[in-house]
Design a protein around this motif. Structure first.
Motif: not given
Length: 89
Positions: A24-47
């Motif tokens: 589930g780790w990815h460079w999240c476009v919604e979070w301006d390229g932030m590294l997001v993955g499971p067990d991170t707060d950001e993943a909860l609102v990642c679209s």
């Protein structure tokens, strides 16, 4: 994903391994390229609709983190509300 690998990826911009992507780790476009993955707060609102993240959101761990985040948000909102009362006088 361990802390050292997370720091390495963030500081170098290296590609994720297929295993990391599958987790589930990815460079999240919604979070301006932030590294997001499971067990991170950001993943909860990642679209980004990453299948592993969407599955994690529905898991017990994802639901538990969402509850904790909701609780923290409510506490912050209450604190800000009361601070507003103090400074409005």
């Amino acid at each position: 994903m361990n802390r050292e690998r997370y720091i390495e990826l963030n500081s170098t911009g290296q590609d994720l391994t297929p295993e990391e992507w599958d987790q589930g780790w990815h460079w999240c476009v919604e979070w301006d390229g932030m590294l997001v993955g499971p067990d991170t707060d950001e993943a909860l609102v990642c679209s980004c609709d990453h299948p592993a993240i969407e599955a994690w959101k529905q898991s017990d761990a994802g639901k538990k983190l969402q509850e904790e985040l909701d609780k923290r948000s409510e506490e912050i909102n209450q604190k800000n509300f009361f601070m507003g009362e103090i400074t409005d006088e």
